[in-house]
Design an enzyme around this catalytic site. Structure first.
Site, PDB file in Angstrom:
ATOM      1  CD  GLU A 114      -3.047  -0.789   0.021  1.00 18.46           C
ATOM      2  OE1 GLU A 114      -3.142   0.352  -0.472  1.00 18.46           O
ATOM      3  OE2 GLU A 114      -3.725  -1.753  -0.379  1.00 18.46           O
ATOM      4  CB  SER A 391     -48.338 -25.001  42.743  1.00 18.35           C
ATOM      5  OG  SER A 391     -49.691 -25.395  42.734  1.00 18.35           O
TER       6      SER A 391
END
Length: 918
Positions: A114, A391
């Site tokens: 690059e 319950s």
């Protein structure tokens, strides 16, 4: 005037003089100067215009901001040990690495391809610009770029991907400015973390994980070259989609690395010899998908942080520190996906929460069976509409409020009898799961066996206001509370349930269940998110509920959930379909909607819901024990989670007193309370019973009392029976001839007494009374019997004997005194006595004991010899036969009572599943 005219003329003359004629030269010089001046002016104007234009362009460039230079980062999820679990996929996957965490190999690969003069230029590479200008002239503007790494960083952060002069000038300007403010290493670090790769991955950390499932320090030359070549054209060079193009680009990078002396020629050839396909090993967020239910809850909690914004969470590189235990979470996933527990079909669902009892830290969530289809899917663990509580709500709404506000003991008596809901539902009965009523029972029994009627009576007695307050303290979701909340009409998630039950196991201190303990921003700022504990109830309430819930696992509806060696308390729960649903969907009997189990040790709490997403998907079939799956899940997860733990037992606080009480009354046992009526229960200190029960204050009576004269030993033999269970002694009293009252002769624990040396011809009355050992003031009803001692006069004896024989014999024995007739009379007498015994047996079952013992009247005892003894023996036989008949008559009744009492216990043994709350 003349002078003035002269002067004018003189001036004209002078101008015309030959020596002053410079016309040709002046023209040539003036034209050149003008041209130069004009050119200078033009260039100046052009320069000024250019400068103004450039200045205008530059002035439009954005300001450099450090926060902008660090591109958005995905949040990182850390587990309970601060180990990285995953980086959340938010559309753009990013993770940041400092420059010293990025290997030189990776840095060199990017610089080589690059910007090989990266460390030499000032942000703009002039030599590269020259080549780019020529290319742009010959190929058109934008045909080749001259961007350095610094320019690429600026472009990625601030500009769209266009190729205009304006953008290029601004890019170059900002690149120079950036190089002035930051070092090369800082710029390279920002670039390598911001560069885009395919697959929505940004930065070399994500690229390394995504393409190779490797960390940066594991990358090889060919790996570094491959990812360095991708950013030029991310889609075209994606090695998963285009391996050939990706390999060509990789080899170009390798050649550049060799040319720049980063690697040797030999290393370059070896790297290029590796096929791209052999490098690839796709990674990503597999952990995130595996833990999706947990991560969904993490995001819910982080988004709820006051003042935090979306960008703070999803784009600032936030680190989220969670309570996730990866080992436990993996095991929960195994349980959910049939590797441990069998499920009836693929539609059957479960929601699981595993939490630390002491602080509310959630270590694992089971949100959905099957593979996750993505983030924020339906989570059965945290969905508050998953199912009705059933319950499991009884400790919360029925019994907890009464203990906490009214100091109920565990021995409190509730009447399990026919009962109706209050107005306006007063035509609706409260039904137990077995459709039976068992009468009086303690609160412990009612909770252990999950009886519905006592639960509704409990919430009515405690009051709906207290029940609502108690539920709010436990952060239970509620609507408009009613008596049906005692049976779990409210909806809850397993996360809600775990939080509520955890408070029972934590001495009444509530900790909100939470997955996120803190977050850290990139600048080092942290937020502590651990909730503060809240006092939800008194410690005596927590312990007394816990102690009763222990019995659920040892002797109640939840025995299949118990784990050997671990002190666990818990509760089952189930809910039925409505009548309309049963009719509409033709739901068979014994099919229910929800099945729960919630329980805890001193270390961990787990809550499990099971059921189907809708009634059309299926119903829980109790005939196939599908309602037991919730208990099996609980047992498997808790047993695994406790393998490396050493939980203690629940500790009774000083506010609780343990006392023995009488089961039927709840009072202190009286001296006559039978042992099998005494139970051990818990009381709030200062609220213990002070009174003794008088339930058993009356002793059983004396039965089968008999007395006979033993001529050989010259004594009276007395015997009796006592059928009571009380611990007693017997006081024997005798009323002698001519005495006005009885005198105590003996106190004995046996049931026999012998009185020696009675006076001949006299009648003695004997009275026997049972006296309690613990309290001699408590006596039974007395029984009496009389016996007459024969006179010494033989003639009188023979005469009396003959008279007695004549009286006892049938009419065919007409005063025959010879020996044969006596024998015949004796046989007849025996036959008659047998008939009398049968008649007495029938009568004795309906008579009081004392009446049955009046066998020897003074006239009957005025006999001698064998007749007297025979009569006495016959009397004893009468009593024994009657007693046997009475006992035989009692056996069926006792057996029937025991069967009735045992029926619920049988239904609630390990294969429970009959619990179905209305």
């Amino acid at each position: 005037m003349a002078d003035e005219n002269y002067s004018r003329q003189a001036r004209r003359k002078t101008k015309k003089e030959p020596g002053n004629d410079k016309k040709t030269s002046s023209k040539k010089g003036g034209k050149g100067k003008k041209l130069l001046t004009a050119l200078a002016v033009f260039l100046l104007v052009l320069f000024i215009a250019g400068a103004v234009t450039v200045a205008s362009i530059i002035s439009g460039a954005p300001e450099i901001d450090r926060d902008d230079l660090v591109m958005s980062q995905n949040p990182e999820i850390m587990d309970i040990d601060d180990e990285l679990v995953t980086s959340l996929d938010t559309g753009e996957n990013r993770r940041y690495a400092d420059i010293d965490e990025i290997p030189d190999l990776v840095q060199d690969a990017f610089i080589s391809i690059e910007d090989e003069r990266f460390y030499d230029h000032f942000g703009v590479d002039v030599r590269r610009i020259g080549g780019a200008v020529i290319a742009n002239i010959t190929g058109g503007f934008g045909s080749e770029g001259a961007s350095t790494i610094t320019q690429q960083l600026v472009k990625n952060l601030y500009f769209d991907f266009d190729k205009t002069i304006t953008r290029k000038l601004q890019e170059q300007y900002l690149a120079v400015r950036l190089e002035q403010q930051y070092t090369k290493d800082q710029i390279l670090e920002m670039y390598l973390n911001a560069i885009y790769f395919s697959g929505s991955r940004y930065g070399v950390v994500e690229a390394s994980d995504y393409f190779f499932s490797k960390s940066l320090d594991e990358l090889t030359i060919e790996d570094a070259a491959l990812i360095a070549g991708i950013p030029q054209r991310p889609t075209a060079h994606n090695p998963f989609n285009n391996p050939e193009a990706a390999e060509n680009r990789r080899n170009t990078v390798i050649d550049r690395m060799e040319r720049n002396d980063v690697i040797s020629a030999e290393e370059a050839e070896e790297a290029k010899a590796v096929a791209v396909e052999d490098q690839l090993n796709q990674g990503g967020n597999s952990e995130g998908e595996e833990y999706q239910a947990y991560l969904d809850q993490v995001l819910e909690e982080v988004e709820a942080i006051d003042g935090i914004e979306w960008n703070d969470i999803y784009s600032s590189g936030l680190k989220i520190y969670t309570n996730l235990d990866q080992d436990l979470q993996s095991y929960v996933n195994d349980v959910m996906n049939e590797e441990v527990v069998d499920f009836p079909d693929e539609y059957f669902q479960a929601g699981i929460t595993l939490m630390d009892t002491t602080n509310g830290r959630v270590h694992a969530l089971g949100g959905q069976r099957g593979e996750s289809e993505g983030a924020r899917q339906l989570n059965w663990a945290t969905n508050s509409q998953a199912g009705q509580a059933g319950s499991t709500a009884k400790p919360i709404f029925a019994y907890g409020p009464g203990i906490d506000n009214m100091q109920w003991p565990t021995a409190k008596i509730f009447d399990d009898s026919e009962h109706y809901y209050p107005y306006p539902n007063d035509d609706q009965p409260v039904r137990n799961f077995d459709r039976q009523h068992l009468g009086d029972m303690t609160m412990r029994e009612a909770l252990k066996d999950s009886r519905n009627v006592p639960a509704v009576k409990a919430i009515e007695e405690a009051g709906l206001d207290h029940a609502e307050e108690f539920g709010e303290n436990l952060h239970v979701p509620m609507g408009d509370i009613s008596e049906s909340y005692a049976l779990g009409a409210n909806y809850m998630s397993s996360l809600d349930m775990a939080g509520a039950y955890g408070a029972f196991g934590n001495n009444g201190e509530y900790n909100e269940p939470f997955t996120v303990r803190g977050v850290e921003f990139r600048d080092g700022q942290t937020i502590d998110l651990e909730p503060e504990p809240e006092e939800a109830m008194n410690d005596y309430t927590a312990y007394m509920i816990t102690d009763m819930l222990r019995d659920v696992l040892t002797d109640g509806t939840g025995t299949s959930a118990q784990i050997p060696g671990i002190d666990i308390a818990g509760k089952t729960g189930s809910t039925n379909y409505t009548g309309d649903q049963v009719e509409q969907y033709n739901i068979p009997a014994n099919h229910i909607k929800d099945s729960w189990f919630a329980g805890y040790s001193t270390d961990l709490t787990a809550a499990v819901w099971t059921g189907y997403p809708s009634v059309g998907d299926g119903q829980i079939n109790m005939n196939e024990q599908e309602n037991a799956i919730a208990r099996s899940i609980f047992r498997e997860i808790m047993e695994y989670a406790h393998e490396d733990r050493d939980p203690g037992e629940f500790t009774q606080p000083d506010s609780v007193v343990e006392l023995e009480v009488e089961e039927s009354t709840g009072l202190l046992p009286g001296p006559l309370t039978p042992d099998d009526e005494i139970i051990t229960e818990l009381f709030v200190r200062g609220h213990e019973p002070e009174d003794e029960s008088d339930e058993f204050a009356e002793l059983s009576g004396i039965s089968n009392l008999s007395a006979s004269y033993n001529e050989d030993e010259d004594r009276i033999d007395v015997s009796w029976d006592y059928e009571g269970d009380e611990e007693v002694e017997f006081e024997v009293e005798v009323q002698e001839p001519d005495a006005d009252d009885y005198q105590s002769f003996e106190t004995t624990s046996g049931t026999e007494y012998q009185f020696t040396g009675p006076a001949p011809g006299e009648t003695y009355s004997i009275r026997v009374t049972a006296v309690a050992v613990e309290d001699d003031d408590i006596e039974s009803d007395s029984a009496t019997v009389e016996v007459t001692i024969p006179d010494d006069d033989e003639d009188d004896d023979e005469e009396n004997n003959e008279e007695n024989n004549n009286e006892d014999n049938n009419e065919e024995n007409n005063n025959n005194n010879n020996e044969e007739n006596n024998e015949e009379n004796e046989n007849d007498n025996n036959n008659n006595n047998d008939n009398e015994n049968n008649e007495d047996d029938n009568n004795e079952m309906n008579n009081e004991p004392e009446n049955n013992n009046q066998n020897n009247t003074p006239a009957e005892n005025n006999n001698n010899g064998n007749n007297t003894e025979n009569n006495n023996n016959n009397t004893n036989n009468d009593a024994n036969n009657a007693n046997e008949a009475e006992n035989t008559g009692n056996e069926p009744a006792e057996a029937q009572e025991n069967n009735a009492n045992n029926a619920p216990a049988e239904n609630n043994n390990p294969d429970e599943g009959n619990e179905g709350d209305n």
